[in-house]
Design a protein around this motif. Structure first.
Motif, PDB file in Angstrom:
ATOM      1  N   SER A  43     -13.619  -2.596  98.537  1.00  0.00           N
ATOM      2  CA  SER A  43     -14.642  -3.619  98.310  1.00  0.00           C
ATOM      3  C   SER A  43     -14.864  -4.490  99.535  1.00  0.00           C
ATOM      4  CB  SER A  43     -14.247  -4.512  97.128  1.00  0.00           C
ATOM      5  OG  SER A  43     -14.308  -3.796  95.922  1.00  0.00           O
ATOM      6  N   GLY A  44     -14.005  -4.357 100.567  1.00  0.00           N
ATOM      7  CA  GLY A  44     -14.145  -5.148 101.782  1.00  0.00           C
ATOM      8  C   GLY A  44     -12.863  -5.870 102.140  1.00  0.00           C
ATOM      9  N   ALA A  45     -12.969  -6.779 103.126  1.00  0.00           N
ATOM     10  CA  ALA A  45     -11.823  -7.575 103.593  1.00  0.00           C
ATOM     11  C   ALA A  45     -12.113  -9.056 103.368  1.00  0.00           C
ATOM     12  CB  ALA A  45     -11.553  -7.301 105.068  1.00  0.00           C
ATOM     13  N   PHE A  46     -11.134  -9.779 102.797  1.00  0.00           N
ATOM     14  CA  PHE A  46     -11.375 -11.165 102.411  1.00  0.00           C
ATOM     15  C   PHE A  46     -10.194 -12.056 102.795  1.00  0.00           C
ATOM     16  CE2 PHE A  46     -13.656  -8.346  99.587  1.00  0.00           C
ATOM     17  CZ  PHE A  46     -14.947  -8.853  99.654  1.00  0.00           C
ATOM     18  N   GLN A  47     -10.534 -13.239 103.304  1.00  0.00           N
ATOM     19  CA  GLN A  47      -9.535 -14.270 103.594  1.00  0.00           C
ATOM     20  C   GLN A  47      -9.491 -15.226 102.416  1.00  0.00           C
ATOM     21  OE1 GLN A  47      -9.922 -16.140 107.413  1.00  0.00           O
ATOM     22  NE2 GLN A  47      -8.539 -17.830 106.916  1.00  0.00           N
ATOM     23  N   TRP A  48      -8.280 -15.427 101.896  1.00  0.00           N
ATOM     24  CA  TRP A  48      -8.129 -16.123 100.610  1.00  0.00           C
ATOM     25  C   TRP A  48      -7.154 -17.289 100.755  1.00  0.00           C
ATOM     26  CZ3 TRP A  48      -4.712 -13.673  96.281  1.00  0.00           C
ATOM     27  CH2 TRP A  48      -4.783 -14.444  95.117  1.00  0.00           C
ATOM     28  N   ASN A  49      -7.638 -18.484 100.457  1.00  0.00           N
ATOM     29  CA  ASN A  49      -6.800 -19.679 100.431  1.00  0.00           C
ATOM     30  C   ASN A  49      -6.469 -19.987  98.976  1.00  0.00           C
ATOM     31  OD1 ASN A  49      -6.017 -22.526 100.234  1.00  0.00           O
ATOM     32  ND2 ASN A  49      -6.601 -22.685 102.382  1.00  0.00           N
TER      33      ASN A  49
ATOM     34  N   TYR B 134     -13.367 -16.086 101.792  1.00  0.00           N
ATOM     35  CA  TYR B 134     -14.361 -15.749 102.799  1.00  0.00           C
ATOM     36  C   TYR B 134     -14.300 -14.261 103.113  1.00  0.00           C
ATOM     37  CZ  TYR B 134     -14.976 -20.747 103.701  1.00  0.00           C
ATOM     38  OH  TYR B 134     -15.252 -22.095 103.560  1.00  0.00           O
ATOM     39  N   ASN B 135     -15.470 -13.687 103.361  1.00  0.00           N
ATOM     40  CA  ASN B 135     -15.510 -12.335 103.891  1.00  0.00           C
ATOM     41  C   ASN B 135     -14.905 -12.381 105.286  1.00  0.00           C
ATOM     42  OD1 ASN B 135     -16.510  -9.968 105.388  1.00  0.00           O
ATOM     43  ND2 ASN B 135     -17.717  -9.573 103.555  1.00  0.00           N
ATOM     44  N   TYR B 136     -13.804 -11.695 105.493  1.00  0.00           N
ATOM     45  CA  TYR B 136     -13.052 -11.826 106.749  1.00  0.00           C
ATOM     46  C   TYR B 136     -13.840 -11.293 107.942  1.00  0.00           C
ATOM     47  CZ  TYR B 136      -8.897 -12.053 109.723  1.00  0.00           C
ATOM     48  OH  TYR B 136      -7.997 -12.371 110.717  1.00  0.00           O
ATOM     49  N   ILE B 137     -14.738 -10.355 107.721  1.00  0.00           N
ATOM     50  CA  ILE B 137     -15.475  -9.749 108.821  1.00  0.00           C
ATOM     51  C   ILE B 137     -16.735 -10.540 109.156  1.00  0.00           C
ATOM     52  CG2 ILE B 137     -16.719  -7.660 109.545  1.00  0.00           C
ATOM     53  CD1 ILE B 137     -14.733  -6.046 107.845  1.00  0.00           C
ATOM     54  N   THR B 138     -17.461 -11.004 108.135  1.00  0.00           N
ATOM     55  CA  THR B 138     -18.711 -11.735 108.381  1.00  0.00           C
ATOM     56  C   THR B 138     -18.521 -13.244 108.411  1.00  0.00           C
ATOM     57  OG1 THR B 138     -19.290 -11.885 106.020  1.00  0.00           O
ATOM     58  CG2 THR B 138     -19.957  -9.881 107.209  1.00  0.00           C
ATOM     59  N   GLY B 139     -17.438 -13.728 107.801  1.00  0.00           N
ATOM     60  CA  GLY B 139     -17.201 -15.168 107.754  1.00  0.00           C
ATOM     61  C   GLY B 139     -17.930 -15.882 106.635  1.00  0.00           C
ATOM     62  N   GLN B 140     -18.692 -15.174 105.830  1.00  0.00           N
ATOM     63  CA  GLN B 140     -19.437 -15.787 104.741  1.00  0.00           C
ATOM     64  C   GLN B 140     -18.547 -16.034 103.525  1.00  0.00           C
ATOM     65  OE1 GLN B 140     -22.604 -12.935 104.154  1.00  0.00           O
ATOM     66  NE2 GLN B 140     -23.969 -13.996 105.581  1.00  0.00           N
ATOM     67  N   GLU B 141     -18.770 -17.167 102.873  1.00  0.00           N
ATOM     68  CA  GLU B 141     -17.999 -17.493 101.671  1.00  0.00           C
ATOM     69  C   GLU B 141     -18.481 -16.634 100.512  1.00  0.00           C
ATOM     70  OE1 GLU B 141     -16.450 -21.344  99.068  1.00  0.00           O
ATOM     71  OE2 GLU B 141     -17.958 -21.606 100.657  1.00  0.00           O
ATOM     72  N   VAL B 142     -17.537 -16.202  99.675  1.00  0.00           N
ATOM     73  CA  VAL B 142     -17.882 -15.400  98.497  1.00  0.00           C
ATOM     74  C   VAL B 142     -17.334 -16.095  97.263  1.00  0.00           C
ATOM     75  CG1 VAL B 142     -17.909 -13.222  99.772  1.00  0.00           C
ATOM     76  CG2 VAL B 142     -15.798 -13.973  98.657  1.00  0.00           C
ATOM     77  N   LEU B 143     -17.961 -15.848  96.137  1.00  0.00           N
ATOM     78  CA  LEU B 143     -17.515 -16.431  94.878  1.00  0.00           C
ATOM     79  C   LEU B 143     -16.278 -15.696  94.376  1.00  0.00           C
ATOM     80  CD1 LEU B 143     -20.940 -16.940  93.067  1.00  0.00           C
ATOM     81  CD2 LEU B 143     -19.534 -18.678  94.206  1.00  0.00           C
ATOM     82  N   PRO B 144     -15.259 -16.417  93.928  1.00  0.00           N
ATOM     83  CA  PRO B 144     -14.060 -15.754  93.386  1.00  0.00           C
ATOM     84  C   PRO B 144     -14.371 -15.025  92.097  1.00  0.00           C
ATOM     85  CG  PRO B 144     -13.981 -18.111  92.957  1.00  0.00           C
ATOM     86  CD  PRO B 144     -15.175 -17.877  93.840  1.00  0.00           C
ATOM     87  N   THR B 145     -13.518 -14.081  91.769  1.00  0.00           N
ATOM     88  CA  THR B 145     -13.717 -13.312  90.544  1.00  0.00           C
ATOM     89  C   THR B 145     -12.377 -13.030  89.895  1.00  0.00           C
ATOM     90  OG1 THR B 145     -14.548 -11.245  89.632  1.00  0.00           O
ATOM     91  CG2 THR B 145     -13.681 -11.157  91.853  1.00  0.00           C
TER      92      THR B 145
END
Length: 512
Positions: free
Chosen positions: A377-383, A390-401
């Motif tokens: 599904s991609g790579a994500f940075q998670w706090n 955040y999408n780790y590659i694009t830097g865009q924030e994504v909604l949690p699921t």
């Protein structure tokens, strides 16, 4: 009765003729898949496969990760095995002496180096420790039924590893590595359950009845082969006889036709119930019917002695230890759990990054304390503190699921490595993807490609899921399994009805 028999015969004949070749491949591939360890050493040269299976740029999960040993020694590990290279990626040496031959045996799910320099490798068929005095990998002792090692973590001198079902620990002190199995405790109030998808899978494979169930499924596979071949003989032979009648003696051909007709009906009728079970469950293991069962669960046994084992069965995928927060993290097919001690109930995070139903492939702790989660599904940075993702590659924030994501994102992440502060992702289709444009490329040597052949088990899986046909019919291949499954149900029901009509007719003739 004659008219009814003719109607059943029509609906039995034509679907069978259309899908017979697929039934033959389903039968053969299913039997092979049921005996993975037995065929694990057999590989297929990729040059005989469609171009989609060609190795380029470390694609097709060739690499899952990398470990720096020192300033000029790097271990690469993944589907292609374990390789030692230097900082310039100019020299590649295989590091698999002692691990059984065969690409399936040498798929590495995790690789760790302890503080005292011990090497550990996680494979589908067990955990291996590298013996430096003998210069070979030696298999560690784990329960035979629980050897699929998915993750390794080393904290001080203690080794933690996850298999698909359990957690094990051992001390890296005297080199004996005697593993014990601490009990993983689910979150308070949790009940053991089994997904409907998993239930259908263990029924379809026979796993629900253990070894005896697998044998039964093997027999069903042989029956499908027999029915497919005898059906073809009965369809083709009369046409051959008609064309060459009077020119050749066709006694054997007529005998084969008679035998095929007689036993095709009998064997089909006797095995009808099993054929219906296999075909019905198989339909729901692939799209689009997969969508109806992928998120459903059924409550499992409440047996207190097995409750915790049932809860984690076939779910564990990786393990990490966060030193800063002093907590362990367990990645599973149901999400990510955490806890400070294993004698207490684990907790589950409320919000999680998107994770493909295909499973988690990257699980790292970043320097700032965030977690890097990678899957198809991609790579994500998670706090986990503030819940931001955040999408780790694009830097865009994504909604949690809180639910599992779709199988594929824009980048199908199959691996990740950080070398000399340079980050590389490995896309399943595209291969290595440097995070920055000026990073040094990692070329895939020809002899590595030649070593990483295609396992026979995976080839069987490609035929069984019909992905092997995707280069020809593109994404329409996903329709073959449900259409063939529905056809097999119709063929089985109509065949059984024909057998009943024939049997009833014989009884009536006997009475008169």
């Amino acid at each position: 009765m004659t008219r009814l028999y003719s109607a059943f015969r029509k609906y039995h004949k034509w679907p069978a003729l259309i899908f017979t070749i697929f039934f033959i491949f389903f039968a053969i591939s299913g039997i092979l898949m049921n005996h993975r360890e037995l065929i694990s050493s057999i590989d297929i040269n990729r040059k005989y496969l469609p171009n989609d299976y060609e190795l380029q740029n470390w694609n097709l999960a060739s690499v899952k990760g990398a470990k720096n040993l020192n300033s000029d020694t790097i271990f690469f590990y993944g589907g292609a095995g374990i390789w030692i290279t230097n900082q310039n990626f100019s020299s590649w040496t295989p590091f698999m002496n002692g691990i059984p031959s065969g690409s399936d045996n040498r798929k590495i799910f995790d690789f760790e180096i302890s503080s005292n320099g011990s090497y550990f490798a996680a494979t589908r068929f067990g955990l291996y420790h590298f013996n430096k005095s003998q210069q070979l990998w030696i298999k560690c002792q784990l329960p035979k039924s629980d050897e699929f090692v998915t993750g390794i973590e080393i904290v001080d001198s203690t080794i933690y590893l996850t298999t698909r079902n359990s957690l094990y620990t051992a001390n890296d002190v005297d080199g004996s590595f005697k593993f014990t199995k601490p009990e993983l405790i689910p979150p308070t109030g949790s009940n053991p359950d089994i997904s409907i998808f998993r239930l259908f899978w263990i029924i379809h494979s026979g796993e629900i009845l253990g070894i005896s169930g697998r044998i039964i499924v093997d027999i069903v596979g042989l029956i499908m082969l027999f029915l497919s071949i005898t059906g073809l003989i009965y369809f083709i032979s009369p046409k051959i006889v008609k064309r060459v009648k009077g020119r050749f003696r066709l006694r054997r051909t007529k005998q084969a036709t008679k035998f095929s007709y007689k036993w095709h009906l009998k064997v089909g009728a006797i095995s009808a119930f099993l054929l219906l079970i296999v075909s019905f469950t198989g339909i729901f293991l692939r799209p689009p019917f997969l969508l109806f069962v992928v998120s459903g669960n059924i409550n499992h046994s409440e047996n207190s002695a097995q409750k915790n084992d049932i809860f984690w069965h076939d779910k564990l995928r990786d393990i990490k230890y966060d030193k800063t927060k002093n907590q362990f993290l367990i990645a599973t097919s149901d999400g990510i759990f955490y806890g400070k001690e294993f004698n207490e109930p684990l907790c589950r995070f409320k919000n999680e990054p998107p994770i493909s139903v295909m499973g988690i492939n990257v699980f790292e702790i970043l320097e700032n304390g965030d977690y890097l989660i990678g899957s198809f599904s991609g790579a994500f940075q998670w706090n986990t503190t503030n819940g931001t993702i955040y999408n780790y590659i694009t830097g865009q924030e994504v909604l949690p699921t809180n639910s599992l994501s779709s199988p594929f994102g824009s980048v199908a992440v199959s691996g990740y490595s950080k070398i000399n502060n340079n980050e590389y992702f490995f896309d399943y289709d595209k291969g290595v993807l440097p995070m920055r444009a000026n990073q040094k490329d990692i070329a895939m040597p020809e002899f590595v490609k030649n070593t990483y052949r295609f396992p026979l088990w995976n080839l069987a899986q490609e035929f069984h899921t019909c992905r092997i046909y995707s280069p020809i019919i593109s994404s329409f291949y996903i329709l073959i399994v449900p259409l063939a499954g529905i056809s097999l149900i119709i063929i089985t029901i109509t065949g059984f009805a024909m057998w009943l009509i024939k049997r009833r007719g014989k009884k009536q003739q006997t009475q008169f």
